[in-house]
Design a protein around this motif. Structure first.
Motif, PDB file in Angstrom:
ATOM      1  N   LEU A  19      -9.139  -3.285  -0.140  1.00  0.00           N
ATOM      2  CA  LEU A  19      -9.003  -4.608   0.102  1.00  0.00           C
ATOM      3  C   LEU A  19     -10.028  -5.214  -0.322  1.00  0.00           C
ATOM      4  O   LEU A  19     -11.409  -4.967   0.167  1.00  0.00           O
ATOM      5  CB  LEU A  19      -8.703  -4.649   1.694  1.00  0.00           C
ATOM      6  CG  LEU A  19      -8.804  -5.887   2.374  1.00  0.00           C
ATOM      7  CD1 LEU A  19      -7.746  -6.977   1.836  1.00  0.00           C
ATOM      8  CD2 LEU A  19      -8.635  -6.041   3.919  1.00  0.00           C
TER       9      LEU A  19
ATOM     10  N   VAL B  30     -11.278  -9.854  10.102  1.00  0.00           N
ATOM     11  CA  VAL B  30     -10.233  -9.259   9.097  1.00  0.00           C
ATOM     12  C   VAL B  30      -8.787  -9.108  10.192  1.00  0.00           C
ATOM     13  O   VAL B  30      -9.187  -8.554  10.962  1.00  0.00           O
ATOM     14  CB  VAL B  30     -10.608  -8.058   8.390  1.00  0.00           C
ATOM     15  CG1 VAL B  30      -9.429  -7.640   7.840  1.00  0.00           C
ATOM     16  CG2 VAL B  30     -11.801  -8.045   7.810  1.00  0.00           C
TER      17      VAL B  30
ATOM     18  N   ILE C  53      -5.430  -4.973   7.647  1.00  0.00           N
ATOM     19  CA  ILE C  53      -5.898  -3.720   8.108  1.00  0.00           C
ATOM     20  C   ILE C  53      -4.674  -2.730   8.029  1.00  0.00           C
ATOM     21  O   ILE C  53      -4.852  -1.553   7.444  1.00  0.00           O
ATOM     22  CB  ILE C  53      -6.645  -3.439   9.307  1.00  0.00           C
ATOM     23  CG1 ILE C  53      -7.766  -4.532   9.649  1.00  0.00           C
ATOM     24  CG2 ILE C  53      -6.766  -1.973   9.855  1.00  0.00           C
ATOM     25  CD1 ILE C  53      -8.476  -4.642  10.884  1.00  0.00           C
TER      26      ILE C  53
ATOM     27  N   LEU D  77      -3.742  -1.554   4.500  1.00  0.00           N
ATOM     28  CA  LEU D  77      -4.567  -0.778   3.814  1.00  0.00           C
ATOM     29  C   LEU D  77      -4.543   0.719   4.057  1.00  0.00           C
ATOM     30  O   LEU D  77      -4.145   1.087   5.227  1.00  0.00           O
ATOM     31  CB  LEU D  77      -6.227  -1.041   4.235  1.00  0.00           C
ATOM     32  CG  LEU D  77      -7.232  -0.445   3.461  1.00  0.00           C
ATOM     33  CD1 LEU D  77      -7.540  -0.903   1.951  1.00  0.00           C
ATOM     34  CD2 LEU D  77      -8.785  -0.647   4.233  1.00  0.00           C
TER      35      LEU D  77
ATOM     36  N   ALA E 191     -12.493  -1.200   1.918  1.00  0.00           N
ATOM     37  CA  ALA E 191     -12.444  -2.690   2.066  1.00  0.00           C
ATOM     38  C   ALA E 191     -13.918  -3.471   2.088  1.00  0.00           C
ATOM     39  O   ALA E 191     -14.884  -2.768   2.403  1.00  0.00           O
ATOM     40  CB  ALA E 191     -11.789  -3.112   3.678  1.00  0.00           C
TER      41      ALA E 191
ATOM     42  N   SER F 256     -18.676  -3.811   4.259  1.00  0.00           N
ATOM     43  CA  SER F 256     -17.848  -2.924   3.669  1.00  0.00           C
ATOM     44  C   SER F 256     -17.491  -1.813   4.762  1.00  0.00           C
ATOM     45  O   SER F 256     -18.145  -1.816   5.769  1.00  0.00           O
ATOM     46  CB  SER F 256     -18.383  -2.397   2.458  1.00  0.00           C
ATOM     47  OG  SER F 256     -19.614  -1.416   3.008  1.00  0.00           O
TER      48      SER F 256
ATOM     49  N   ARG G   3     -10.668   2.298   6.352  1.00  0.00           N
ATOM     50  CA  ARG G   3      -9.560   2.586   7.360  1.00  0.00           C
ATOM     51  C   ARG G   3      -9.759   3.911   7.700  1.00  0.00           C
ATOM     52  O   ARG G   3      -9.329   4.606   6.614  1.00  0.00           O
ATOM     53  CB  ARG G   3      -8.525   1.642   6.856  1.00  0.00           C
ATOM     54  CG  ARG G   3      -7.366   2.025   8.179  1.00  0.00           C
ATOM     55  CD  ARG G   3      -5.998   1.495   7.780  1.00  0.00           C
ATOM     56  NE  ARG G   3      -5.003   1.732   9.226  1.00  0.00           N
ATOM     57  CZ  ARG G   3      -3.748   1.659   8.866  1.00  0.00           C
ATOM     58  NH1 ARG G   3      -2.956   1.380   7.649  1.00  0.00           N
ATOM     59  NH2 ARG G   3      -3.092   2.019  10.143  1.00  0.00           N
TER      60      ARG G   3
END
Length: 221
Positions: A152, A161, A166, A169, A175, A189, A192
């Motif tokens: 992402l 976010v 989420i 992902l 991310a 950064s 998940r």
């Protein structure tokens, strides 16, 4: 007044951006550097903004939006540790520039943009780029039909976010995003995992703020 630059001038300015803005500021992934050195940023901007395509600043796109700063985009893409096999959800596609850079680096990109005029401009600018799909819709909603994504990339700053992004992902997915907190932006950064999702700051850098992610304000007495 619109200033028209010659192609050779634009190429020289693009190389200068890479040398002075990217290489000196921890954009250290050689693939990211090469992609940003090859994609003509001006081709994804309005005519009246093309002369400032390579300045170290946000570039106005109209419609209350701006193209993210080169250093912010470069740092986000470097931190994402992109792989050729990755499927990427890009949130905040704007006129298509970052999608074009990603197209050189990953297998496929879903480029999400909420402003109809910018989404249309991105489709036109990206015509012929076969591994990018431009989707028009709310940024905070993502694009569930293309999930799960390996990466992402939120090419701008958000207050938080959204849960929808989420959820799209993949477990283990990476991310990167700008965040804005009380008017200050920084780059973050994270990953998940099966246990949850979190972002950690890695740089304090100016970043454009994206619409649709404002958090409800609590009352103070």
């Amino acid at each position: 007044m619109t200033v028209t630059m010659q192609g050779s001038e634009m190429v020289a300015m693009r190389h200068a951006m890479v040398a002075s803005q990217l290489r000196t500021n921890a954009v250290s992934d050689a693939r990211v550097v090469a992609a940003m050195d090859s994609v003509p940023r001006e081709a994804f901007l309005p005519l009246d903004a093309q002369a400032i395509a390579y300045r170290d600043t946000a570039v106005p796109l109209g419609h209350g939006r701006a193209q993210n700063l080169p250093i912010a985009t470069g740092r986000l893409l470097t931190q994402a540790e992109l792989r050729p096999s990755d499927r990427v959800l890009l949130v905040g596609a704007a006129g298509g520039y970052t999608a074009a850079v990603l197209a050189h680096l990953v297998d496929s990109v879903v480029a999400l943009e909420c402003e109809p005029a910018l989404a249309a401009a991105a489709r036109t600018a990206l015509a012929g780029v076969t591994n990018v799909t431009v989707i028009e819709g709310p940024l905070e909603a993502g694009h569930e039909a293309g999930a799960p994504y390996d990466v992402l990339v939120i090419d701008g700053a958000v207050e938080a976010v959204s849960d929808a992004l989420i959820a799209q992902l993949a477990i283990g997915g990476r991310a990167v995003a700008g965040v804005v907190d009380r008017g200050v932006t920084r780059l973050t950064s994270g990953r998940r995992t099966a246990g949850g999702f979190a972002l950690l700051d890695f740089a304090d850098i100016d970043c454009v703020v994206l619409p649709g992610f404002a958090q409800p304000r609590s009352f103070t007495f």
